[in-house]
Design a protein around this motif. Structure first.
Motif, PDB file in Angstrom:
ATOM      1  N   ASN A 163      -4.729  12.750   2.926  1.00 20.52           N
ATOM      2  CA  ASN A 163      -3.258  12.807   2.926  1.00 20.52           C
ATOM      3  C   ASN A 163      -2.635  11.646   2.155  1.00 20.52           C
ATOM      4  O   ASN A 163      -1.430  11.517   2.111  1.00 20.52           O
ATOM      5  CB  ASN A 163      -2.740  12.833   4.369  1.00 20.52           C
ATOM      6  N   SER A 164      -3.459  10.782   1.555  1.00 18.30           N
ATOM      7  CA  SER A 164      -2.891   9.658   0.803  1.00 18.30           C
ATOM      8  C   SER A 164      -2.018  10.163  -0.336  1.00 18.30           C
ATOM      9  O   SER A 164      -2.346  11.140  -0.991  1.00 18.30           O
ATOM     10  CB  SER A 164      -4.013   8.813   0.217  1.00 18.30           C
ATOM     11  N   SER A 165      -0.926   9.461  -0.548  1.00 13.28           N
ATOM     12  CA  SER A 165      -0.081   9.864  -1.671  1.00 13.28           C
ATOM     13  C   SER A 165       0.235   8.643  -2.504  1.00 13.28           C
ATOM     14  O   SER A 165       0.067   7.511  -2.082  1.00 13.28           O
ATOM     15  CB  SER A 165       1.198  10.511  -1.153  1.00 13.28           C
ATOM     16  N   SER A 166       0.699   8.880  -3.691  1.00 13.57           N
ATOM     17  CA  SER A 166       0.975   7.799  -4.613  1.00 13.57           C
ATOM     18  C   SER A 166       2.105   6.926  -4.096  1.00 13.57           C
ATOM     19  O   SER A 166       3.044   7.424  -3.487  1.00 13.57           O
ATOM     20  CB  SER A 166       1.362   8.409  -5.963  1.00 13.57           C
ATOM     21  N   VAL A 167       2.025   5.638  -4.386  1.00 12.72           N
ATOM     22  CA  VAL A 167       3.154   4.787  -3.995  1.00 12.72           C
ATOM     23  C   VAL A 167       4.375   5.097  -4.852  1.00 12.72           C
ATOM     24  O   VAL A 167       5.483   4.731  -4.514  1.00 12.72           O
ATOM     25  CB  VAL A 167       2.858   3.272  -4.106  1.00 12.72           C
ATOM     26  N   TYR A 168       4.145   5.719  -5.981  1.00 17.18           N
ATOM     27  CA  TYR A 168       5.289   6.037  -6.824  1.00 17.18           C
ATOM     28  C   TYR A 168       6.065   7.241  -6.313  1.00 17.18           C
ATOM     29  O   TYR A 168       7.215   7.426  -6.651  1.00 17.18           O
ATOM     30  CB  TYR A 168       4.834   6.266  -8.272  1.00 17.18           C
ATOM     31  N   GLU A 169       5.364   8.109  -5.534  1.00 14.79           N
ATOM     32  CA  GLU A 169       6.122   9.162  -4.853  1.00 14.79           C
ATOM     33  C   GLU A 169       6.642   8.515  -3.586  1.00 14.79           C
ATOM     34  O   GLU A 169       6.057   8.622  -2.522  1.00 14.79           O
ATOM     35  CB  GLU A 169       5.201  10.320  -4.480  1.00 14.79           C
ATOM     36  N   THR A 170       7.753   7.791  -3.720  1.00  9.53           N
ATOM     37  CA  THR A 170       8.082   6.826  -2.683  1.00  9.53           C
ATOM     38  C   THR A 170       8.445   7.453  -1.340  1.00  9.53           C
ATOM     39  O   THR A 170       8.251   6.833  -0.330  1.00  9.53           O
ATOM     40  CB  THR A 170       9.209   5.902  -3.129  1.00  9.53           C
ATOM     41  N   GLN A 171       9.018   8.626  -1.335  1.00  8.66           N
ATOM     42  CA  GLN A 171       9.413   9.185  -0.050  1.00  8.66           C
ATOM     43  C   GLN A 171       8.763  10.539   0.197  1.00  8.66           C
ATOM     44  O   GLN A 171       8.598  11.331  -0.720  1.00  8.66           O
ATOM     45  CB  GLN A 171      10.933   9.375   0.018  1.00  8.66           C
ATOM     46  N   SER A 172       8.417  10.761   1.459  1.00  3.54           N
ATOM     47  CA  SER A 172       7.889  12.073   1.778  1.00  3.54           C
ATOM     48  C   SER A 172       9.056  13.067   1.822  1.00  3.54           C
ATOM     49  O   SER A 172       8.931  14.210   1.459  1.00  3.54           O
ATOM     50  CB  SER A 172       7.150  12.038   3.104  1.00  3.54           C
ATOM     51  N   ARG A 173      10.228  12.589   2.294  1.00  2.78           N
ATOM     52  CA  ARG A 173      11.389  13.490   2.254  1.00  2.78           C
ATOM     53  C   ARG A 173      12.039  13.372   0.883  1.00  2.78           C
ATOM     54  O   ARG A 173      11.911  12.355   0.208  1.00  2.78           O
ATOM     55  CB  ARG A 173      12.364  13.134   3.375  1.00  2.78           C
ATOM     56  N   LEU A 213      -3.171   5.322  -9.475  1.00  5.35           N
ATOM     57  CA  LEU A 213      -2.445   4.050  -9.366  1.00  5.35           C
ATOM     58  C   LEU A 213      -3.224   2.932 -10.023  1.00  5.35           C
ATOM     59  O   LEU A 213      -4.404   3.061 -10.295  1.00  5.35           O
ATOM     60  CB  LEU A 213      -2.241   3.715  -7.887  1.00  5.35           C
ATOM     61  N   SER A 225      -8.057   9.444  -2.957  1.00  2.00           N
ATOM     62  CA  SER A 225      -7.403  10.675  -3.399  1.00  2.00           C
ATOM     63  C   SER A 225      -7.091  10.605  -4.891  1.00  2.00           C
ATOM     64  O   SER A 225      -7.044   9.527  -5.480  1.00  2.00           O
ATOM     65  CB  SER A 225      -6.114  10.866  -2.617  1.00  2.00           C
ATOM     66  N   ASP A 243      15.128  12.893  -1.351  1.00  2.63           N
ATOM     67  CA  ASP A 243      16.510  12.437  -1.320  1.00  2.63           C
ATOM     68  C   ASP A 243      17.340  13.212  -2.328  1.00  2.63           C
ATOM     69  O   ASP A 243      16.842  13.562  -3.393  1.00  2.63           O
ATOM     70  CB  ASP A 243      16.570  10.937  -1.661  1.00  2.63           C
ATOM     71  N   GLU A 258     -13.288   7.949   0.321  1.00  2.00           N
ATOM     72  CA  GLU A 258     -12.887   8.814  -0.786  1.00  2.00           C
ATOM     73  C   GLU A 258     -11.465   8.442  -1.148  1.00  2.00           C
ATOM     74  O   GLU A 258     -10.594   8.394  -0.292  1.00  2.00           O
ATOM     75  CB  GLU A 258     -12.917  10.264  -0.331  1.00  2.00           C
ATOM     76  N   GLU A 310      -5.897   1.614   6.858  1.00  2.00           N
ATOM     77  CA  GLU A 310      -7.018   2.347   6.261  1.00  2.00           C
ATOM     78  C   GLU A 310      -7.828   1.417   5.352  1.00  2.00           C
ATOM     79  O   GLU A 310      -8.181   1.774   4.234  1.00  2.00           O
ATOM     80  CB  GLU A 310      -6.511   3.537   5.440  1.00  2.00           C
ATOM     81  N   GLY A 334       0.854  -1.179   0.000  1.00  2.03           N
ATOM     82  CA  GLY A 334       0.000   0.000   0.000  1.00  2.03           C
ATOM     83  C   GLY A 334       0.890   1.228   0.000  1.00  2.03           C
ATOM     84  O   GLY A 334       1.983   1.225  -0.566  1.00  2.03           O
ATOM     85  N   ARG A 335       0.420   2.251   0.690  1.00  2.00           N
ATOM     86  CA  ARG A 335       1.157   3.516   0.687  1.00  2.00           C
ATOM     87  C   ARG A 335       2.520   3.346   1.363  1.00  2.00           C
ATOM     88  O   ARG A 335       2.610   3.011   2.537  1.00  2.00           O
ATOM     89  CB  ARG A 335       0.320   4.540   1.451  1.00  2.00           C
ATOM     90  N   ILE A 336       3.564   3.607   0.594  1.00  7.15           N
ATOM     91  CA  ILE A 336       4.910   3.302   1.074  1.00  7.15           C
ATOM     92  C   ILE A 336       5.300   4.138   2.300  1.00  7.15           C
ATOM     93  O   ILE A 336       5.873   3.620   3.244  1.00  7.15           O
ATOM     94  CB  ILE A 336       5.938   3.556  -0.065  1.00  7.15           C
ATOM     95  N   ASP A 337       4.952   5.407   2.291  1.00  8.93           N
ATOM     96  CA  ASP A 337       5.426   6.233   3.404  1.00  8.93           C
ATOM     97  C   ASP A 337       4.675   5.973   4.705  1.00  8.93           C
ATOM     98  O   ASP A 337       5.010   6.520   5.745  1.00  8.93           O
ATOM     99  CB  ASP A 337       5.449   7.728   3.030  1.00  8.93           C
ATOM    100  N   MET A 370      -8.892  10.255   3.926  1.00  8.41           N
ATOM    101  CA  MET A 370      -7.628   9.829   3.299  1.00  8.41           C
ATOM    102  C   MET A 370      -7.061  10.931   2.405  1.00  8.41           C
ATOM    103  O   MET A 370      -6.428  10.661   1.411  1.00  8.41           O
ATOM    104  CB  MET A 370      -7.862   8.566   2.501  1.00  8.41           C
ATOM    105  N   GLY A 396      -3.208   3.760  -2.810  1.00  4.40           N
ATOM    106  CA  GLY A 396      -2.695   4.971  -2.184  1.00  4.40           C
ATOM    107  C   GLY A 396      -3.028   5.076  -0.712  1.00  4.40           C
ATOM    108  O   GLY A 396      -2.765   6.091  -0.091  1.00  4.40           O
ATOM    109  N   GLU A 428      21.703   2.369  -5.829  1.00  2.33           N
ATOM    110  CA  GLU A 428      21.868   1.016  -5.294  1.00  2.33           C
ATOM    111  C   GLU A 428      21.108   0.007  -6.160  1.00  2.33           C
ATOM    112  O   GLU A 428      21.609  -1.081  -6.474  1.00  2.33           O
ATOM    113  CB  GLU A 428      21.334   0.986  -3.857  1.00  2.33           C
ATOM    114  N   ALA A 477      -4.284  11.153  -6.228  1.00  2.00           N
ATOM    115  CA  ALA A 477      -3.022  10.415  -6.391  1.00  2.00           C
ATOM    116  C   ALA A 477      -3.293   8.921  -6.365  1.00  2.00           C
ATOM    117  O   ALA A 477      -2.730   8.146  -7.137  1.00  2.00           O
ATOM    118  CB  ALA A 477      -2.051  10.804  -5.293  1.00  2.00           C
ATOM    119  N   MET A 488      19.069   5.420  -3.224  1.00  2.00           N
ATOM    120  CA  MET A 488      18.321   4.170  -3.346  1.00  2.00           C
ATOM    121  C   MET A 488      18.293   3.714  -4.819  1.00  2.00           C
ATOM    122  O   MET A 488      18.400   2.522  -5.101  1.00  2.00           O
ATOM    123  CB  MET A 488      16.897   4.392  -2.827  1.00  2.00           C
TER     124      MET A 488
END
Lengths: 583, 180
Positions: free
Chosen positions: B3-13, A582, A576, B15, A574, A562, A286-289, B1, A557, B76, A578, B73
């Motif tokens: 604040n959900s973000s795409s899994v492709y935007e892999t990091q919130s910070r 996917l 998102s 790099d 809902e 969740e 799921g959501r990576i972060d 949800m 996402g 690597e 983003a 990453m």
């Protein structure tokens, strides 16, 4: 010896018993050699895509390497989907493709395709043999590459003049590749560190993938011993099901997008994740972060490129899952390690609370057949039969329901297209399984839409009298597409209705199969019993609830905590923008 | 949800993007370059420069030098992905494995008369470029050095009648006694 004879000889020397293929101009010399011998049995499929899936089913249910033989051009291009499927799911396949004679390569000759070019990204490795003296080395090297390390498909492209050319055949004794040497042995220090982490863990979780199945039955046996010695909970990916019995009290069932609530919550809240032969794929994370934010992660994988690809891990171990499990088990016993019993007990109580949500609840009183009920009754009937049973699936809602509602007790009994998600996989895969296990009960849990994608393989099944049971959960929809349209596109059902379906009973009879239909829950049990009893292939057309959707679900996402628990939750959720983007 | 973000935007910070020079020792067999280049394009990695040539004819080995950019990453990943190609013997990350030397060679053709011609020769002298071909109205210079030095030389040649540039791309090797 001619090149064609060498090919057949090398297959026999590699212990190959079954080849799935389809003849054509550029492979006729090899087919001629097959005609002249009796050790190797060829199974004629009806389209080359079916040959690769059949070889996959054969390989996955036996642990051996599956072998495919197809002609040049369209023969090779039809095989591409199967090769990609095998690459994604790490299935050892040798695919022999005919090619136009070497002097015609590049000339746009009849039935020419740049097979090595096309298959380069969808194979583990491929070869174009341009000198007959390389042929026996290439054949044996290809088997070594396909089955060692992280297994995968290997293509050998064989120009027709090479098949006619004379050369010397030799079978190499010991094999050492000059550049390809996969690392299989874990570092002892890493094993010790992993054991220390396990002994200290308060909320540990085993996260097990198809790598453990690929490592062979001993890996699953060692996994069972290790899980039972530690008392830790375990979750399995779609590919890992069967490595550990899913009806065991320590099993939390499948993890991921349609995984069980308790599995996903445990992934999210654990403090130690022991990932073995699993690759943190987006359907699992799921959501990576937001993925398992507070855990230390041990990751055992034979493929270094799987490590730190999606998720950063704390203790990477690049090694064979089987070797690692065996050393972990040995270390756990010899060091006489004890778990933090109090914390583990508390962890189980948290998990039991999650289990109380009963995330797989469905309406058992329905007057319409619920697909979940059909699968529970299928499970009961397969067990009652007392026979060894194997299940393949197509791709979609029925596949996820099968993963949720069937029970998996042993490795190599469950064949499903995981990484690529290939509709049409299940029927040809069942063909390969039944060829390898003629006396076993082989069921393809199917959807009506997926089945239509490779239905030509019915003819193959008839020809070899394979008693495959095609269990169609027929809702007259591309169910998973429809479910996503409901979730993401305002229930605008663009092209997801399966119109103009055949009469499945007549279709079955047309191929000499038995056709059965179940229209209401009262008929289910007798139809399933009859399906299993019939000595021969059967289509069971199970008319299930057209509106049923597959839950629980982590929408795209979203994070593991969740989950959508059921149809009512779906209306309020809902997704998102983003997330909508996917797949 | 929300604040959900795409899994492709892999990091919130975010790099940092790093530039790495990799040396890859491979079997010199047909298709090896396509395998390496296809890996980069298929997985969406960057290639800033890629050079390849046979380095050991007897052993049938070629050396590929590839300059790439990405997050740590991704770098690597690139190394692991290269490492698992069957004909790859060794992958060395020269950037992270200690000091190394990077060189690039360029052939630069300049055409002009009078003062431009004199100025081109004078600049070539400062850059230690050699004239390897000459006519009454043109020079071909050979220049070797870091990519930055080659860039600077080409920039200076532009107003002096630059006609053509051929560059080899970066080749690199580790300093010290060790090898691949």
């Amino acid at each position: 010896m001619t090149g064609a004879a060498m090919v057949v000889r090398a297959l026999i020397d590699q212990g190959v018993e079954a080849v799935f293929g389809y003849p054509g101009g550029a492979v006729l010399p090899i087919y001629d050699e097959i005609f002249k011998q009796n050790q190797l049995k060829h199974y004629l499929v009806r389209q080359e895509g079916g040959a690769v899936h059949a070889a996959e089913g054969y390989a996955r249910s036996t642990g051996k390497t599956g072998v495919v033989l197809v002609t040049s051009g369209p023969g090779a291009t039809n095989a591409v989907t199967g090769l990609t499927d095998a690459l994604m799911d790490s299935i050892p396949i040798i695919c022999l493709t005919g090619q136009v004679p070497t002097h015609l390569i590049g000339n746009d000759a009849f039935q020419e395709a740049d097979t090595t070019g096309i298959t380069r990204p969808c194979t583990k490795h491929n070869y174009l043999v341009k000198d007959v003296n390389d042929l026996s080395r290439v054949m044996h090297e290809a088997f070594h590459v396909a089955r060692s390390g992280r297994p995968g498909p290997v293509v050998i492209d064989l120009p027709k003049d090479i098949q006619f050319a004379e050369g010397d055949y030799s079978k190499p004794e010991a094999f050492e590749h000059r550049s390809y040497r996969p690392k299989t042995e874990p570092e002892p220090a890493a094993i010790d560190e992993a054991l220390d982490l396990m002994a200290k863990a308060e909320r540990p979780l085993f996260y097990i993938g198809g790598g453990v199945i690929n490592a062979g039955p001993q890996a699953s046996a060692d996994l069972r011993s290790l899980v039972r010695s530690t008392g830790f909970p375990i979750t399995q990916t779609l590919m890992g099901l069967g490595a550990f019995p899913t009806d065991d009290k320590q099993s939390l069932g499948m993890v991921g997008m349609h995984g069980l609530y308790e599995s996903n919550m445990a992934m999210h809240d654990c403090d130690l994740m022991i990932a073995i032969g699993a690759r943190f794929d987006d359907r699992v994370t799921g959501r990576i972060d937001a993925f398992s934010p507070n855990s230390k992660k041990i990751h055992v994988d034979i493929d270094a490129s799987s490590i730190n690809k999606n998720v950063r891990v704390d203790l990477p171990i690049v090694a064979d899952a089987g070797r690692t499990l065996s050393l972990l088990l040995k270390g756990w016993r010899s060091r006489n390690l004890k778990v933090n019993a109090k914390a583990i007990d508390l962890w189980w109580r948290v998990i039991d609370k999650w289990r109380e949500r009963q995330c797989l609840t469905y309406d058992k009183t329905s007057k319409i057949i619920k697909p979940q009920l059909a699968l529970e009754l299928l499970q009961a009937a397969m067990e009652k039969s007392g026979r060894e049973y194997f299940v393949t699936t197509e791709v979609g809602q029925h596949q996820m329901w099968a993963a949720q509602f069937l029970q998996f007790r042993d490795p190599n009994r469950w064949m499903t297209s995981g990484g690529l998600g290939t509709m049409g996989y299940g029927l040809p895969a069942a063909t390969g399984v039944q060829v390898a296990h003629p006396d076993a009960l082989v069921v393809d849990v199917s959807g009506e839409a997926s089945f239509l994608m490779n239905m030509q393989e019915m003819s193959t099944i008839s020809q070899y009298k394979l008693p495959i049971k095609l269990f169609i959960l027929n809702n007259q929809w591309m169910g998973m597409v429809r479910q996503w349209q409901e979730l993401l596109h305002g229930s605008r059902y663009s092209e997801s209705y399966t119109d103009s379906l055949p009469d499945f009973i007549k279709l079955a009879e047309a191929f000499g199969w038995t056709g059965l239909i179940a229209n209401d829950p009262g008929e289910l049990e007798s139809v399933i019993d009859r399906m299993i009893q019939v000595d021969g292939p059967v289509i069971a057309d199970i008319r299930v609830d057209q509106k049923e959707n597959c839950f629980p679900m982590i929408p795209s996402g979203a994070a593991h905590n969740e989950m959508l628990m059921g149809p009512n939750a779906a209306q309020t959720a809902e997704v998102s923008d983003a997330g909508k983007a996917l797949v | 949800m929300a604040n959900s973000s795409s899994v492709y935007e892999t990091q919130s910070r975010v790099d940092p993007i790093e530039r790495h020079t990799l040396a890859v020792l491979v079997d010199n067999e047909p298709g090896i370059l396509a395998r390496v280049a296809g890996l980069f394009s298929g997985r969406g990695y960057n290639i800033d420069s890629l050079t390849v040539a046979e380095t050991d004819h007897m052993a049938g080995l070629s050396r590929i030098t590839v300059v790439t950019t990405g997050t740590p990453m991704i770098i690597e990943q690139i190394k692991s992905q290269l490492g698992r190609l069957v004909p790859v013997h060794d992958v060395a990350d020269l950037t992270s494995e200690g000091p190394h030397v990077e060189r690039e060679l360029a052939l630069v053709k300049v055409a002009g008369r009078g003062e431009h011609r004199v100025e081109a020769l004078r600049t070539a002298d400062i850059f230690r470029a050699r004239a390897v071909d000459s006519t009454t109205e043109s020079f071909v210079f050979e220049i070797t050095g870091s990519s930055e030095k080659v860039d600077a030389f080409i920039d200076l040649m532009k107003p002096l009648g630059l006609v053509d540039v051929a560059r080899t791309g970066v080749v690199a090797i580790a300093r010290g006694a060790g090898g691949l």
